[in-house]
Design a protein around this motif. Structure first.
Motif, PDB file in Angstrom:
ATOM      1  N   ASP A  29       0.838  -1.187   0.000  1.00  0.00           N
ATOM      2  CA  ASP A  29       0.000   0.000   0.000  1.00  0.00           C
ATOM      3  C   ASP A  29       0.880   1.247   0.000  1.00  0.00           C
ATOM      4  O   ASP A  29       2.038   1.226   0.418  1.00  0.00           O
ATOM      5  CB  ASP A  29      -0.950   0.011   1.196  1.00  0.00           C
ATOM      6  N   GLU A  37      -8.240   1.959   9.911  1.00  0.00           N
ATOM      7  CA  GLU A  37      -8.474   2.272   8.502  1.00  0.00           C
ATOM      8  C   GLU A  37      -9.678   1.448   8.050  1.00  0.00           C
ATOM      9  O   GLU A  37      -9.709   0.225   8.220  1.00  0.00           O
ATOM     10  CB  GLU A  37      -7.238   1.910   7.675  1.00  0.00           C
ATOM     11  N   PRO A  55      -6.892  -0.024   1.206  1.00  0.00           N
ATOM     12  CA  PRO A  55      -5.699   0.837   1.131  1.00  0.00           C
ATOM     13  C   PRO A  55      -5.456   1.325  -0.288  1.00  0.00           C
ATOM     14  O   PRO A  55      -5.871   0.704  -1.272  1.00  0.00           O
ATOM     15  CB  PRO A  55      -4.569  -0.095   1.596  1.00  0.00           C
ATOM     16  N   VAL A  59      -3.095   1.813  10.645  1.00  0.00           N
ATOM     17  CA  VAL A  59      -2.988   0.710   9.708  1.00  0.00           C
ATOM     18  C   VAL A  59      -2.351  -0.445  10.466  1.00  0.00           C
ATOM     19  O   VAL A  59      -1.377  -0.261  11.197  1.00  0.00           O
ATOM     20  CB  VAL A  59      -2.128   1.094   8.487  1.00  0.00           C
ATOM     21  N   GLY A 118      -0.693   6.069   2.683  1.00  0.00           N
ATOM     22  CA  GLY A 118      -1.636   5.767   3.739  1.00  0.00           C
ATOM     23  C   GLY A 118      -1.205   6.435   5.039  1.00  0.00           C
ATOM     24  O   GLY A 118      -0.050   6.808   5.217  1.00  0.00           O
ATOM     25  N   PRO A 119      -2.149   6.591   5.953  1.00  0.00           N
ATOM     26  CA  PRO A 119      -3.547   6.166   5.866  1.00  0.00           C
ATOM     27  C   PRO A 119      -4.409   7.170   5.111  1.00  0.00           C
ATOM     28  O   PRO A 119      -3.923   8.198   4.643  1.00  0.00           O
ATOM     29  CB  PRO A 119      -3.971   6.105   7.340  1.00  0.00           C
ATOM     30  N   SER A 120      -5.706   6.858   4.996  1.00  0.00           N
ATOM     31  CA  SER A 120      -6.639   7.745   4.301  1.00  0.00           C
ATOM     32  C   SER A 120      -6.694   9.108   4.958  1.00  0.00           C
ATOM     33  O   SER A 120      -6.450   9.255   6.158  1.00  0.00           O
ATOM     34  CB  SER A 120      -8.049   7.141   4.300  1.00  0.00           C
TER      35      SER A 120
END
Length: 950
Positions: free
Chosen positions: A225, A360, A364, A241, A228-230
């Motif tokens: 991923d 999360e 991802p 995460v 991240g995170p969102s």
């Protein structure tokens, strides 16, 4: 309603009996196979924080299905390891045999799950012949850290800090194509060494950050991923995460490293006095050893800090998201590996922000669709322009050659005539070898064209490549037709949507603003649900809207100080900004009111009542806030220039903001009614009948007042006859029943005569226009608008070379982007109207399907085919209009029923697979609806044929 067997599965002896019986061989004649096992909509999620997770699967045919195939029971087992799952007893949960056709939102009902619980699960299903399937392939999820005491670490970041506010300019550059230089703090590395006596049996890392992070263990990045995170409201919340890291660890010395990226940590609306305007991180590491002990440590002042080789270019703000400066000469090989001498590193600084920690929720971000460089052109001596073929948002990578120390600049543009748009640019400073590769790490590039300066020689096309970065949700549809333009519009809509989804929100644009506008979400939510598996994605975004409630929007930034107009200052408990979780940007009631529309759309497509329950308090507070802005049953204008927008960016609108226009006042009042009516449906669904009745009554009162104030009896119109206003009036049921047909005719005249078949609406108005005409089943009008190749329209943009849809229909206004969410409301039409696949209004979540192709008599559309992957299985439709007959093939997934609307009034004219309709025992004629014969069929494959002229 679920009916459970009488087995006392909570008792271990009985659980063992059930497990033993279940392990016996099953008949090879089982017609169903459970596949696509998901937990909270995701496949094998790590570290969830939902204490009662919901499970789902698809009961798919094992071979060519018989008609009426359905699941009649299920049996779920959940265990802490694979051995217990497969051999028993299932120590977390054994449901026993549950008589039910349910395959979605099956609530876990076993022992309470502790933090870090490993949950392996499997399901078997019984078909309609009473035959059980084999157990499914095992699936998995893990629980995250559920209690505050599970975190022993402290928030940490780089030692020192910024000398200047990150959003204060240090130059006076105003040219769009210039390369401004800002004060900058390099992205930091953080590391900690530790010893292990043995290889662990399991090890987890839970990492929450403000800003981006990458986790490294013993010199290797964990996971695939990125970015991240969102994005999350970092004034209130930080997302973690979860990682499984045992495979990266070994006996002896180990090192964990965290590479932090600045990103959203310096976004002005997220800056607070309890944390620095810089990336910070909180990590928790739990290592289970073979002797049964667990070693635990977290981030704290024992960690070491050092600048890395990457630095944000820009201010992570409107028009200034910039790019990255990469300096390989500063890179330390082995920075996250054992053996590095870190004596010269600084001690990490500790912080104490007031943040709620959450998992999360969405998938991802990952690099997915790849783009190759299609052409290289020398536009000036030594200046090269690369064409990637399509506008994109994501990772750009390029192999570079130049003298050591040379700064290679890469400027990105979403339009052919501009060198750079919205200051998206990156710099690579060549290392001592003169050979290097640039690749985005903590920012993303946006555009189609890349202007490169500083290279020693002409680049080859194969030197450059790019990947779209977005949440890793799956596409859930396909579409083809005899009209190539329709496929291009559908495909471009999805491509645009996907490029705007990076970060767990649908941004308006990926380069200039990166804000999650609620108004734009009206244009994108149904598109996302009909073409992608976005259930977890929208669950996350709904949480963002709850987080920002009660705060003002921010839509002004003082260039000299970097301060916003209000920085999300608290106001009314029910107020909502116009973007979430980002606060920044203008809007109006149709922006904030997405808090009603979004959960209802998710419910319509999935049957998820929990998303209605979770967001119901937000909806009540929002509607309560609107009451404070009403007088004499009319919503009154409030706020500043950017606080009461109506429809936005329709063709040739008045320049500037439109909050004071009379049509805006009407549009916003009609939208208020639509909010009230939708909220009442939500309340009814939740059994909140008294609340529903009060909202229904209020909607009736407001309709009466709005009609009396705004209706033009001479023209049978509202809001000056604009398409958006007429559509909003009809959607909100503003016209009294006796006047409704005249308003529909007025809308038809507005489309066909006044606008010569063109769409003439903007972001919010266009979304309501397409929704209204769809509900009126006026696909004839939608077909005309979608098929136009002249201005304004989607075909016009494509004729002008668009590869993503634009912000404005005319593309003539300075500052408007060529990748925007504005007009993506066209996207759902191809699946739900051309193919005709829709959820039944009385059976959310596609428990019952409507198949009603809406455009069957147009010369430019002779056939169409495609599918939609609902939460309950794949629906496939293919239809063809021959010279002498009409044929439609429909595939209905197991357990579902479909209402197929056929273009005839005479059941005797219909054949199904060469039989007369009355000879087909599975088919039931429900009647005639809107000049279509409605035939209901259970699961299976069907071919209906109707001779032309009938």
């Amino acid at each position: 309603m679920r009916t459970f067997s009488l087995l006392p599965v909570c008792l271990a002896p009985f659980a063992m009996v059930v497990s033993t019986l279940a392990s016996e061989p099953r008949s090879s004649a089982a017609a169903l196979v459970p596949r696509d096992l998901r937990t909270e909509y995701r496949i094998a999620p790590n570290g969830i924080d939902v204490r009662v997770p919901r499970l789902s699967w698809l009961a798919e045919p094992a071979a060519l299905p018989h008609r009426g195939l359905r699941q009649t029971a299920y049996h779920v087992r959940v265990a802490s390891n694979l051995t217990l799952l497969q051999q028993g007893p299932a120590d977390w949960w054994d449901s026993g045999e549950v008589v039910s056709g349910g395959t979605t939102h099956i609530e876990y009902a076993g022992s309470p799950l502790p933090s870090r619980a490993l949950c392996f699960w499997s399901v078997r299903v019984r078909d309609d012949q009473g035959v059980w399937s084999d157990w499914s392939e095992p699936a998995r999820w893990t629980m995250g850290l559920l209690e505050p005491d599970d975190w022993s670490g402290r928030w940490i970041g780089a030692a020192g800090g910024r000398e200047l506010h990150p959003n204060r300019r240090t130059d006076q550059t105003t040219q769009e194509d210039a390369l401004p230089v800002y004060d900058a703090m390099p992205d930091p590395w953080l590391r900690r060494a530790f010893d292990l006596p043995a290889r662990p049996v399991r090890a987890t890392a839970h990492v929450a950050s403000v800003g981006f992070h990458e986790l490294w263990v013993n010199g290797t990045k964990v996971g695939d991923d990125v970015l991240g995170p969102s994005v999350t409201d970092n004034t209130r919340r930080a997302r973690w995460v979860a990682y499984e890291i045992a495979e990266y660890l070994r006996p002896g010395e180990n090192v964990v490293g965290l590479w932090l990226g600045t990103g959203w940590s310096i976004f002005p609306a997220f800056v607070t006095d309890d944390k620095p305007a810089a990336p910070i991180v909180l990590g928790q590491f739990d290592i289970d050893l073979p002797d049964g002990s667990t070693e635990r440590f977290g981030t704290d002042a024992s960690w070491k800090s050092h600048r890395s080789s990457t630095t944000l270019l820009g201010r992570w703000n409107f028009h200034h998201f910039g790019g990255e400066l990469v300096q390989p000469a500063l890179h330390l090989e082995g920075w996250a590996s054992p053996g590095l001498d870190d004596a010269g590193w600084e001690t990490a600084a500790e912080f104490s922000p007031r943040l709620t920690l959450s998992a999360e929720i969405a998938e991802p971000n990952r690099p997915l669709d790849a783009l190759a460089c299609e052409a290289v052109e020398e536009i000036e001596p030594g200046v090269w322009r690369l064409d990637l073929g399509r506008n994109f948002a994501g990772i750009f990578e390029m192999d570079l050659r130049a003298a050591p120390g040379t700064r290679i600049t890469m400027q990105f543009s979403d339009r052919a005539e501009a060198v750079m748009t919205y200051r998206i640019h990156s710099i690579y400073e060549m290392g001592p070898t003169g050979i290097g590769t640039f690749r985005n790490r903590f920012n993303y590039s946006v555009g189609r064209w890349v202007t490169v300066r500083g290279l020693a020689e002409r680049p080859r096309p194969e030197d450059a490549r790019a990947w779209v970065v977005r949440p890793d949700f799956a596409r859930a549809s396909s579409f083809e037709s005899s009209n190539p333009l329709f496929h291009r519009i559908w495909d471009t809509s999805l491509w645009t949507y996907e490029n705007l989804s990076l970060g767990g929100i649908i941004a308006d644009c990926a380069h200039r603003e990166r804000m999650g506008y609620g108004g734009d979400a009206h244009a994108t939510t149904t598109l996302g649900l009909l073409n992608h598996r976005t259930e977890a994605f929208y669950t996350k975004w709904a949480q963002d809207w709850r987080d920002v409630q009660g705060r003002e929007p921010t839509w002004l930034i003082d260039e000299s100080s970097g301060k916003t107009n209000s920085a999300g200052a608290a106001v009314s408990p029910g107020n909502l900004p116009y973007t979430a979780p980002t606060y920044w940007g203008g809007g109006g009631p149709a922006w904030s009111g997405i808090c009603v529309h979004l959960p209802w759309e998710v419910y319509r497509f999935t049957g998820d009542k929990r998303i209605l329950e979770t967001n119901f308090a937000m909806i009540r507070a929002w509607l309560g806030f609107l009451e404070t802005k009403a007088e004499d049953d009319i919503l009154r204008r409030w706020g500043g220039n950017w606080d009461f927008l109506g429809d936005w960016l329709w063709p040739d609108p008045p320049r500037g903001v439109n909050g004071d226009l009379p049509e805006t006042l009407f549009f916003n009042n009609a939208y208020w009614i639509y909010n009230l009516a939708t909220a009442a449906r939500i309340a009814r669904t939740l059994g909140e009948d008294a609340v529903a009745e009060s909202w229904e009554k209020r909607a009736t009162e407001v309709r009466r007042a709005v009609h009396a104030r705004f209706f033009d009896p001479v023209d049978s119109s509202y809001g000056g006859g604009l398409q958006a206003c007429l559509a909003a009036a009809l959607l909100a049921d503003v016209p009294p029943p006796e006047l409704r047909p005249a308003v529909v005719r007025r809308l038809e005249r507005e489309v066909l005569e006044v606008r010569n078949g063109h769409v003439h609406a903007g972001i919010t108005g266009g979304a309501l226009l397409f929704k209204t005409l769809g509900e009126l089943r006026r696909d004839d009008l939608l077909h005309v608008m979608v098929g136009k190749r002249t201005y304004p329209g989607w075909g016009y943009m494509l004729e002008k070379g668009a590869t993503t849809f634009w912000e404005a229909w005319d593309d003539l206004r300075a500052g408007h982007t060529h990748m925007h969410s504005s007009y993506l409301f066209v996207g759902p039409w191809f699946i739900q109207s051309v193919l005709g696949i829709q959820p039944h209004s009385e059976a959310p979540g596609f428990e019952r399907i409507v198949v009603r192709p809406g455009v069957l008599d147009q010369a430019d559309l002779e056939w169409a085919r495609g599918h939609f992957d609902s939460v309950r299985g794949r629906v496939v439709v293919s239809w063809t209009r021959h010279s002498d007959r009409f044929e439609i093939d429909v595939a209905v997934p197991p357990g579902l029923r479909a209402d197929v609307h056929l273009p005839t009034l005479d059941a005797a004219s219909v054949r199904e697979s060469d039989r007369l309709l009355h000879e087909v025992p599975e088919a039931s004629v429900l009647g005639v609806e809107d000049d279509r014969l409605v035939v209901q069929v259970p699961s299976g494959n069907y071919r209906f044929s109707i001779e032309r002229g009938n």
